[in-house]
Design a protein around this motif. Structure first.
Motif, mmCIF file in Angstrom:
data_model
loop_
_atom_site.group_PDB
_atom_site.id
_atom_site.type_symbol
_atom_site.label_atom_id
_atom_site.label_comp_id
_atom_site.label_asym_id
_atom_site.label_seq_id
_atom_site.Cartn_x
_atom_site.Cartn_y
_atom_site.Cartn_z
ATOM 1 N N ALA A 24 -9.714 -10.893 -11.965
ATOM 2 C CA ALA A 24 -8.910 -11.091 -13.177
ATOM 3 C C ALA A 24 -8.352 -9.779 -13.692
ATOM 4 O O ALA A 24 -7.191 -9.705 -14.110
ATOM 5 C CB ALA A 24 -9.768 -11.766 -14.255
ATOM 6 N N ARG A 25 -9.153 -8.727 -13.657
ATOM 7 C CA ARG A 25 -8.682 -7.442 -14.163
ATOM 8 C C ARG A 25 -7.571 -6.878 -13.281
ATOM 9 O O ARG A 25 -6.582 -6.318 -13.763
ATOM 10 C CB ARG A 25 -9.840 -6.451 -14.227
ATOM 11 N N LEU A 26 -7.722 -7.020 -11.957
ATOM 12 C CA LEU A 26 -6.718 -6.469 -11.041
ATOM 13 C C LEU A 26 -5.356 -7.134 -11.212
ATOM 14 O O LEU A 26 -4.319 -6.515 -10.984
ATOM 15 C CB LEU A 26 -7.176 -6.642 -9.590
ATOM 16 N N SER A 78 -15.551 -2.652 -3.623
ATOM 17 C CA SER A 78 -14.246 -3.316 -3.671
ATOM 18 C C SER A 78 -13.191 -2.361 -3.130
ATOM 19 O O SER A 78 -12.891 -1.334 -3.747
ATOM 20 C CB SER A 78 -13.906 -3.739 -5.104
ATOM 21 N N ILE A 79 -12.662 -2.697 -1.981
ATOM 22 C CA ILE A 79 -11.660 -1.862 -1.307
ATOM 23 C C ILE A 79 -10.291 -2.469 -1.562
ATOM 24 O O ILE A 79 -10.017 -3.608 -1.163
ATOM 25 C CB ILE A 79 -11.943 -1.774 0.201
ATOM 26 N N TRP A 80 -9.452 -1.722 -2.242
ATOM 27 C CA TRP A 80 -8.105 -2.187 -2.603
ATOM 28 C C TRP A 80 -7.080 -1.523 -1.696
ATOM 29 O O TRP A 80 -7.125 -0.314 -1.452
ATOM 30 C CB TRP A 80 -7.818 -1.848 -4.061
ATOM 31 N N ALA A 81 -6.144 -2.307 -1.163
ATOM 32 C CA ALA A 81 -5.048 -1.800 -0.335
ATOM 33 C C ALA A 81 -3.758 -2.454 -0.796
ATOM 34 O O ALA A 81 -3.747 -3.634 -1.173
ATOM 35 C CB ALA A 81 -5.301 -2.092 1.145
ATOM 36 N N ALA A 82 -2.673 -1.688 -0.779
ATOM 37 C CA ALA A 82 -1.386 -2.217 -1.251
ATOM 38 C C ALA A 82 -0.246 -1.455 -0.604
ATOM 39 O O ALA A 82 -0.401 -0.317 -0.156
ATOM 40 C CB ALA A 82 -1.290 -2.124 -2.774
ATOM 41 N N ARG A 86 -5.448 -13.698 -3.167
ATOM 42 C CA ARG A 86 -4.312 -12.821 -3.462
ATOM 43 C C ARG A 86 -3.612 -13.245 -4.747
ATOM 44 O O ARG A 86 -3.469 -14.436 -5.033
ATOM 45 C CB ARG A 86 -3.287 -12.859 -2.327
ATOM 46 N N ARG A 87 -3.133 -12.251 -5.474
ATOM 47 C CA ARG A 87 -2.202 -12.486 -6.570
ATOM 48 C C ARG A 87 -0.801 -12.055 -6.173
ATOM 49 O O ARG A 87 0.186 -12.535 -6.709
ATOM 50 C CB ARG A 87 -2.647 -11.701 -7.809
ATOM 51 N N HIS A 88 -0.726 -11.119 -5.204
ATOM 52 C CA HIS A 88 0.558 -10.648 -4.689
ATOM 53 C C HIS A 88 0.417 -10.488 -3.180
ATOM 54 O O HIS A 88 -0.628 -10.039 -2.694
ATOM 55 C CB HIS A 88 0.961 -9.310 -5.326
#
Length: 271
Positions: free
Chosen positions: A164-166, A191-195, A248-250
């Protein structure tokens, strides 16, 4: 469409301002045009400077003592032909030119060419005819990858809190939320974030094909590795533990919720 054009052709070899040129013969075919252009002996060495639209001659025939004959044989889809719809007729327009100087300069001579066809009864304007197409673009892609701060962005009793925060964070804010240490307690989650930055690109989809853990700071041919993701995106740790990709949100970003584990090779895991 071109394949449906009738063979009954109304040919109008439109005159140049000084009148029709008897040295130019035009034959309009179903979806192409043939042009014969007789030139004097002085133009034979410069035949490469004769054009139909943007196309050079298909063939040059030198006539003994009489100059030569230039031949063009081109479809309407090339040479920058213009197609016009006038009532019940379809008109294809172009011009033959002699350009002894660079193309930025005006042509020394030009003669208009026009082929007129009866419009088929079944013809529909393109904007009324549903269809499909494709878009293409080129540019650089900017990637981001970070280990998020587990204390700040995760609550053990609220599994959906991180997700939710992301959703409400910009890429810059997400990077500001990166973890201050790469020391993870055994059994806890990282939590590994990639974009990839979307910018003005067509919609991008980010995927992870492969991910391994290693006992060395950098991968080397002799490094011992432990596969986490393999087989083009299969998360192996989801079968051995509670690791998962968060929904996913995006399409251009993802978060891997990875449960820490003891390295089975007996060495200290280096990030």
């Amino acid at each position: 469409m071109l394949t449906h054009l009738l063979l009954s052709v109304i040919l109008l070899a439109v005159c140049a301002p000084a009148g029709a040129n008897p040295d130019i013969t035009v034959k309009c075919l179903e979806d192409s045009v043939q042009i014969w252009w007789r030139i004097g002996s002085r133009l034979v060495p410069q035949a490469a400077r004769l054009f139909l639209g943007s196309c050079m001659p298909t063939k040059l025939k030198v006539l003994p003592g009489e100059g030569g004959e230039v031949f063009f044989n081109q479809p309407f889809t090339k040479c920058k032909f213009k197609r016009l719809i006038k009532g019940k007729r379809i008109v294809y327009q172009n011009e033959v030119t002699f350009r002894p100087r660079p193309r930025s300069k005006p042509a020394a001579y030009k003669h208009p060419i026009k082929c007129v066809y009866k419009r088929p009864e079944s013809w529909i304007p393109p904007f009324l005819n549903p269809g499909s197409g494709f878009s293409e673009g080129r540019g650089e892609l900017v990637f981001h990858m970070a280990l998020l701060d587990g204390e700040r962005w995760q609550r053990p009793t609220e599994p959906g809190y991180l997700r939710a925060r992301l959703h409400f964070l910009s890429p810059a804010e997400r990077l500001a939320a990166t973890g201050k240490t790469n020391v993870i307690r055994p059994g806890s989650f990282m939590s590994i974030w990639a974009a990839v930055e979307q910018k003005s690109h067509q919609p991008l989809l980010l995927l992870i094909d492969e991910c391994v853990a290693a006992a060395t700071p950098a991968l080397r041919p002799d490094s011992r590795v432990y596969p986490i993701i393999s087989n083009k995106g299969c998360l192996l740790e989801s079968r051995r533990g509670n690791s998962a990709f968060l929904p996913r949100r995006h399409s251009s970003s993802l978060v891997l919720h990875l449960q820490s584990f003891k390295f089975p090779l007996g060495d200290e895991v280096r990030g």
